[in-house]
Motif scaffolding. Structure first.
Motif, PDB file in Angstrom:
ATOM      1  N   LYS A  84       8.439  20.978   3.616  1.00  0.00           N
ATOM      2  CA  LYS A  84       8.570  21.411   2.225  1.00  0.00           C
ATOM      3  C   LYS A  84       7.242  21.922   1.676  1.00  0.00           C
ATOM      4  O   LYS A  84       7.208  22.912   0.939  1.00  0.00           O
ATOM      5  N   VAL A  85       6.158  21.261   2.039  1.00  0.00           N
ATOM      6  CA  VAL A  85       4.829  21.720   1.602  1.00  0.00           C
ATOM      7  C   VAL A  85       4.529  23.086   2.205  1.00  0.00           C
ATOM      8  O   VAL A  85       4.056  24.000   1.518  1.00  0.00           O
ATOM      9  N   MET A  86       4.819  23.242   3.507  1.00  0.00           N
ATOM     10  CA  MET A  86       4.578  24.514   4.189  1.00  0.00           C
ATOM     11  C   MET A  86       5.415  25.641   3.577  1.00  0.00           C
ATOM     12  O   MET A  86       5.009  26.800   3.567  1.00  0.00           O
ATOM     13  N   ASN A  87       6.580  25.283   3.051  1.00  0.00           N
ATOM     14  CA  ASN A  87       7.490  26.259   2.469  1.00  0.00           C
ATOM     15  C   ASN A  87       7.261  26.422   0.966  1.00  0.00           C
ATOM     16  O   ASN A  87       8.026  27.104   0.286  1.00  0.00           O
ATOM     17  N   ALA A 118       0.858  -1.183   0.000  1.00  0.00           N
ATOM     18  CA  ALA A 118       0.000   0.000   0.000  1.00  0.00           C
ATOM     19  C   ALA A 118       0.892   1.230   0.000  1.00  0.00           C
ATOM     20  O   ALA A 118       2.107   1.135   0.196  1.00  0.00           O
ATOM     21  N   ALA A 119       0.277   2.400  -0.217  1.00  0.00           N
ATOM     22  CA  ALA A 119       1.066   3.628  -0.341  1.00  0.00           C
ATOM     23  C   ALA A 119       0.376   4.787   0.368  1.00  0.00           C
ATOM     24  O   ALA A 119      -0.829   4.745   0.641  1.00  0.00           O
ATOM     25  N   PHE A 120       1.158   5.823   0.669  1.00  0.00           N
ATOM     26  CA  PHE A 120       0.598   7.069   1.198  1.00  0.00           C
ATOM     27  C   PHE A 120      -0.222   7.783   0.122  1.00  0.00           C
ATOM     28  O   PHE A 120      -1.276   8.328   0.393  1.00  0.00           O
ATOM     29  N   THR A 121       0.306   7.766  -1.096  1.00  0.00           N
ATOM     30  CA  THR A 121      -0.359   8.455  -2.196  1.00  0.00           C
ATOM     31  C   THR A 121      -1.755   7.882  -2.431  1.00  0.00           C
ATOM     32  O   THR A 121      -1.931   6.669  -2.477  1.00  0.00           O
ATOM     33  N   GLY A 122      -2.719   8.778  -2.557  1.00  0.00           N
ATOM     34  CA  GLY A 122      -4.089   8.354  -2.769  1.00  0.00           C
ATOM     35  C   GLY A 122      -4.860   8.120  -1.494  1.00  0.00           C
ATOM     36  O   GLY A 122      -6.067   7.851  -1.533  1.00  0.00           O
ATOM     37  N   VAL A 123      -4.193   8.202  -0.345  1.00  0.00           N
ATOM     38  CA  VAL A 123      -4.844   7.971   0.951  1.00  0.00           C
ATOM     39  C   VAL A 123      -4.624   9.139   1.904  1.00  0.00           C
ATOM     40  O   VAL A 123      -5.550   9.612   2.553  1.00  0.00           O
ATOM     41  N   TRP A 124      -3.399   9.629   1.971  1.00  0.00           N
ATOM     42  CA  TRP A 124      -3.026  10.581   3.012  1.00  0.00           C
ATOM     43  C   TRP A 124      -3.175  12.039   2.607  1.00  0.00           C
ATOM     44  O   TRP A 124      -2.836  12.926   3.387  1.00  0.00           O
ATOM     45  N   GLU A 125      -3.681  12.304   1.437  1.00  0.00           N
ATOM     46  CA  GLU A 125      -3.921  13.700   1.054  1.00  0.00           C
ATOM     47  C   GLU A 125      -4.826  14.394   2.068  1.00  0.00           C
ATOM     48  O   GLU A 125      -4.648  15.574   2.390  1.00  0.00           O
ATOM     49  N   GLU A 132       3.327  15.577  -4.440  1.00  0.00           N
ATOM     50  CA  GLU A 132       4.753  15.307  -4.622  1.00  0.00           C
ATOM     51  C   GLU A 132       5.390  14.808  -3.330  1.00  0.00           C
ATOM     52  O   GLU A 132       6.256  13.923  -3.348  1.00  0.00           O
ATOM     53  N   ALA A 133       4.943  15.361  -2.210  1.00  0.00           N
ATOM     54  CA  ALA A 133       5.477  14.940  -0.916  1.00  0.00           C
ATOM     55  C   ALA A 133       5.140  13.482  -0.635  1.00  0.00           C
ATOM     56  O   ALA A 133       6.003  12.686  -0.228  1.00  0.00           O
TER      57      ALA A 133
END
Length: 647
Positions: free
Chosen positions: A400-403, A218-225, A410-411
């Protein structure tokens, strides 16, 4: 008779010699103790006392270092400590450096859920140190003063903080009243993990996702947004500053502001809660702050589910497998001792954490923060057991997102790549850029209170790269050692990780004096401040036994002449010292006499000569490039002298 007396005398002499010989045979030289070292950010005085009182053949030595990367680099060079403590180690690195301790009694002494999550291929390499609860630390007094009930969901939390702000409660100079404890990337990552617990990770669906993610299915992408929903709402409401979270250091000073009432709430752990309670009580008694009541508050749901607190070990403890069998056995005995109630209490006293992971440990109720106990009883405590360094990666990419250096998508994709790759070693630059003839060590905060070979070298590099005759380097910007042998490109980034630009300022001698004096203001503290200056192009003498502000005794230039306080000098510093990040929340390390950039603080008596565009690490890389055929060999030169050391 003479002959008889002579025989008696000879017999007595023989007996004395025989007794002496027998006595000499029975006398044993004291055995050398087995030296076991720990490298960590805590002192471990109580643990040291306990271990050495129980085992008289072990000498436990503690070196204080808050930089976990330094331990990893020492392990890689074969000079790592015998006992290894890591906040969140990479699974591949665990197997590479740590001993399998599955056969120890200690490995069976802890909570089974936690230990099963720590196992790699069925083997135990790490033990959990006492841990902390994480949630919100709330200034309950301010909520009561505003007539606000404690929020039941995230929408109410954001609304309550916005209403507190409208009423001017819990605000600092930055006009915000909420923040995240963000000294380390893992702390930031925990906030986003916490948001996902009530409506996802604490459910059957979430448990399956984590199991699949651990198995790389499983992955963070597609779930943790969706994990960014709460932080986005807090920023939109104007109660949290994203720029402060994005900083590498000197982010919002949650502890100090909660104590003073200039922060209404913060996401943090139980160690922070107890610090706030104790320091506010002291400040109230001294009349420097109002007395407040604090409580820990759980992570809330958006969907009507039960709220949760988080729990995680403060760090994990293992044994360096490269050490001798004798040292391994000593480490095993230490692990067994620390895995007893007495050992856990010593650890908790040293670490300031109050929750043991031992199965048979009776937790002290007074160490469970106000607000947490009912959730302990009901079972709504989520053990954060993510694999590898995932939570640390998450926190780093949140910055990085905050900045605005990357998008959320991408994160998350980057986190998936890092975890699926098994390690982030591939991002390390292994190109050889130079050599050093011997170790240039950062140890026990030495760059923060004394002259060091490492500090001399970096300051000389900055002077050469900038063209200034004088250069200063703040000790807090030096985070690792150079070790004898080849130097890789990645080493300079680890030694000097911060993105502060080297600039050259022209200043008079009095300003230079004041700059050095400011650098000495925190050098005698138990945790020395990072403002202490390593130097090139001058020498200075100080007395650390004197009060801060009156410690500098003399300053001498490289030609042997005394500093002229009316003359002008060009000095290489960083834009950070000159106010480029402002001086709020401890930024700039108090170098307001150098202020060139911060419009909210009076300008210093300085003139900008040039912005070099280089960071400390760029200056190092340039030096190695220019001196590629020569191994670095620096010495102590008496550039910095503390008169108190000779008293």
């Amino acid at each position: 008779m003479i002959r008889s007396a002579a025989r008696r005398i000879m017999g007595m002499v023989t007996a004395i010699l025989l007794l002496s010989a027998l006595s000499g045979c029975s006398r044993q030289e004291p055995e050398e103790k087995v030296v076991i070292r720990i490298l960590y950010s805590n002192n471990f005085k109580r643990v040291e006392e306990l271990v050495e009182s129980v085992y008289d053949d072990i000498d436990l030595q503690i070196e204080i270092s808050p930089y976990s990367s330094e331990q990893l680099r020492r392990l890689d060079r074969g000079v790592g400590p015998e006992l290894v403590i890591s906040p969140q180690p990479d699974s591949n690195l665990v197997k590479k450096y740590l001993l399998d301790i599955s056969d120890t009694k200690a490995s069976a002494a802890y909570d089974g859920t936690i230990m099963n999550a720590l196992k790699l291929e069925g083997k135990t390499y790490l033990l959990p140190l006492p841990g902390v609860y994480s949630g919100y630390i709330v200034n309950e007094t301010l909520f009561e003063r505003a007539g606000l009930a404690m929020p039941a969901n995230n929408t109410e939390l954001v609304s309550a903080l916005a209403e507190l702000k409208e009423k001017g409660l819990g605000l600092g100079e930055d006009n915000i009243n909420f923040s995240i404890m963000s000294d380390y990337n893992t702390s930031v990552g925990m906030f986003y993990v916490g948001y996902m617990v009530p409506d996802f990770l604490g459910t059957v669906e979430g448990m399956k996702w984590l199991a699949d993610f651990t198995d790389k299915k499983a992955a963070f992408t597609g779930v943790w947004e969706k994990s960014f929903a709460l932080s986005d709402a807090l920023v939109e409401a104007g109660v949290m500053d994203p720029a402060a979270i994005s900083l590498q250091r000197n982010s919002i000073l949650c502890h100090q502001r909660l104590v003073k009432g200039t922060l209404a709430a913060a996401f943090g752990d139980s160690a922070l809660y107890y610090e706030c309670v104790a320091d506010n009580r002291k400040a109230a008694e001294e009349g420097t702050a109002e007395a407040y009541t604090y409580r820990m508050y759980p992570l809330l749901s958006d969907e009507g589910n039960e709220p949760w607190f988080l729990f995680s070990p403060s760090a994990l403890l293992g044994v360096n497998k490269a050490i001798s069998e004798e040292k391994q056995n000593a480490c095993r005995r230490i692990l067994e001792l620390l895995s007893t109630p007495e050992g856990q209490e010593a650890l908790m006293e040293d670490m300031g954490t109050g929750m043991s992971c031992l199965t048979d440990y009776r937790q002290r109720e007074d160490l469970i923060p106000y607000g947490v106990e009912e959730y302990v009883e009901s079972g709504y405590i989520y053990n954060v057991l993510f694999p590898s360094k995932t939570v640390e990666y998450l926190g780093g990419y949140v910055r990085k997102v905050m900045n605005e250096k990357c998008t959320v998508e991408e994160a998350l994709q980057a986190i998936d790549r890092l975890y699926c790759g098994g390690t982030d070693e591939s991002s390390y630059d292994f190109s050889v850029i130079g050599t050093v003839s011997r170790d240039l060590l950062l140890e026990n905060f030495n760059v923060r209170f004394m002259e060091t070979e490492l500090g001399n070298f970096i300051a000389d590099c900055v002077a050469e790269a900038s063209g200034a005759s004088i250069a200063v380097v703040n000790g807090g910007g030096i985070r690792a050692s150079f070790y004898q042998g080849v130097v890789y490109g990645g080493d300079v980034a680890v030694v000097c990780p911060f993105d502060n630009q080297v600039i050259v300022l022209e200043m008079d001698g009095q300003t230079l004096w004041d700059m050095l004096e400011n650098g000495l203001s925190t050098c005698t503290e138990e945790f020395p401040g990072g403002r202490f200056l390593q130097v090139s192009g001058l020498k200075y003498i100080f007395d650390s036994s004197k009060p801060a502000g009156n410690r500098l005794v003399s300053v001498t230039l490289s030609d042997g002449k005394a500093l002229d306080r009316n003359a002008s000098y060009q000095v290489a510093v960083t834009d950070y010292m000159a106010g480029a990040r402002s001086y709020a929340e401890g930024n700039g390390d108090g170098y307001t006499m150098l202020n060139f950039y911060d419009d909210s603080v009076p300008k210093g008596s300085v003139t900008l000569i040039k912005e070099t565009g280089m960071l400390y690490r760029d200056a190092l890389a340039l030096y190695f490039e220019r001196h590629r055929d020569t191994a670095v060999d620096v010495q102590l030169e008496g550039r910095i002298t503390d008169l108190a050391q000779g008293k």
